[in-house]
Design a protein around this motif. Structure first.
Motif, mmCIF file in Angstrom:
data_model
loop_
_atom_site.group_PDB
_atom_site.id
_atom_site.type_symbol
_atom_site.label_atom_id
_atom_site.label_comp_id
_atom_site.label_asym_id
_atom_site.label_seq_id
_atom_site.Cartn_x
_atom_site.Cartn_y
_atom_site.Cartn_z
ATOM 1 N N MET A 1 0.851 -1.174 0.000
ATOM 2 C CA MET A 1 0.000 0.000 0.000
ATOM 3 C C MET A 1 0.895 1.235 0.000
ATOM 4 O O MET A 1 1.801 1.340 0.807
ATOM 5 C CB MET A 1 -0.888 -0.034 1.252
ATOM 6 N N ASN A 2 0.640 2.159 -0.911
ATOM 7 C CA ASN A 2 1.485 3.349 -0.965
ATOM 8 C C ASN A 2 1.121 4.315 0.168
ATOM 9 O O ASN A 2 0.085 4.169 0.812
ATOM 10 C CB ASN A 2 1.447 3.983 -2.353
ATOM 11 N N PRO A 3 1.970 5.299 0.443
ATOM 12 C CA PRO A 3 1.754 6.200 1.578
ATOM 13 C C PRO A 3 0.393 6.898 1.555
ATOM 14 O O PRO A 3 -0.267 7.005 2.588
ATOM 15 C CB PRO A 3 2.878 7.215 1.455
ATOM 16 N N ALA A 4 -0.012 7.359 0.407
ATOM 17 C CA ALA A 4 -1.289 8.060 0.310
ATOM 18 C C ALA A 4 -2.445 7.122 0.647
ATOM 19 O O ALA A 4 -3.366 7.498 1.380
ATOM 20 C CB ALA A 4 -1.459 8.657 -1.081
ATOM 21 N N GLN A 5 -2.397 5.907 0.145
ATOM 22 C CA GLN A 5 -3.457 4.947 0.435
ATOM 23 C C GLN A 5 -3.520 4.629 1.927
ATOM 24 O O GLN A 5 -4.600 4.499 2.493
ATOM 25 C CB GLN A 5 -3.243 3.657 -0.357
ATOM 26 N N THR A 6 -2.357 4.497 2.556
ATOM 27 C CA THR A 6 -2.307 4.218 3.988
ATOM 28 C C THR A 6 -2.971 5.339 4.774
ATOM 29 O O THR A 6 -3.791 5.093 5.664
ATOM 30 C CB THR A 6 -0.853 4.048 4.458
ATOM 31 N N LEU A 7 -2.642 6.577 4.444
ATOM 32 C CA LEU A 7 -3.213 7.708 5.170
ATOM 33 C C LEU A 7 -4.695 7.908 4.877
ATOM 34 O O LEU A 7 -5.461 8.290 5.762
ATOM 35 C CB LEU A 7 -2.431 8.977 4.882
ATOM 36 N N ILE A 8 -5.115 7.635 3.668
ATOM 37 C CA ILE A 8 -6.536 7.709 3.327
ATOM 38 C C ILE A 8 -7.314 6.673 4.144
ATOM 39 O O ILE A 8 -8.351 6.977 4.743
ATOM 40 C CB ILE A 8 -6.759 7.531 1.815
ATOM 41 N N SER A 9 -6.799 5.470 4.188
ATOM 42 C CA SER A 9 -7.431 4.406 4.974
ATOM 43 C C SER A 9 -7.496 4.771 6.449
ATOM 44 O O SER A 9 -8.530 4.601 7.107
ATOM 45 C CB SER A 9 -6.650 3.101 4.772
#
Length: 88
Positions: A1-9
């Motif tokens: 999971m890329n950084p943006a996806q992690t933070l969105i989640s």
């Protein structure tokens, strides 16, 4: 999971949890909105170094160590430390 996806989640999950327990304050909603805005912008860019600007908002949303969502504490802290060790 890329950084943006992690933070969105993370932001979406924390919003849902705070809302479920009636603890979604205006400050927390603003933090969620800011994380989502910035992370969605960088979702497909591949750039790094932008995570630091969200640390204030991430801290607002961090669960307590007694929370059933406490796993986010280690996950996000590892993520931030990993991002801070990357030089670009």
């Amino acid at each position: 999971m890329n950084p943006a996806q992690t933070l969105i989640s993370f932001a979406k999950h924390r919003r849902k949890a705070y809302k479920a327990y009636g603890q979604l304050t205006q400050e927390r909603e603003k933090a969620v909105a800011e994380i989502l805005r910035v992370a969605q912008f960088f979702l497909h860019t591949g750039k790094s170094g932008w995570v630091n600007q969200l640390q204030k908002y991430i801290q607002i949303l961090m669960p307590s160590s007694e929370s059933e969502d406490a796993y986010w504490i280690d996950r996000i802290n590892q993520f931030i430390n990993q991002k801070n060790n990357v030089t670009t």
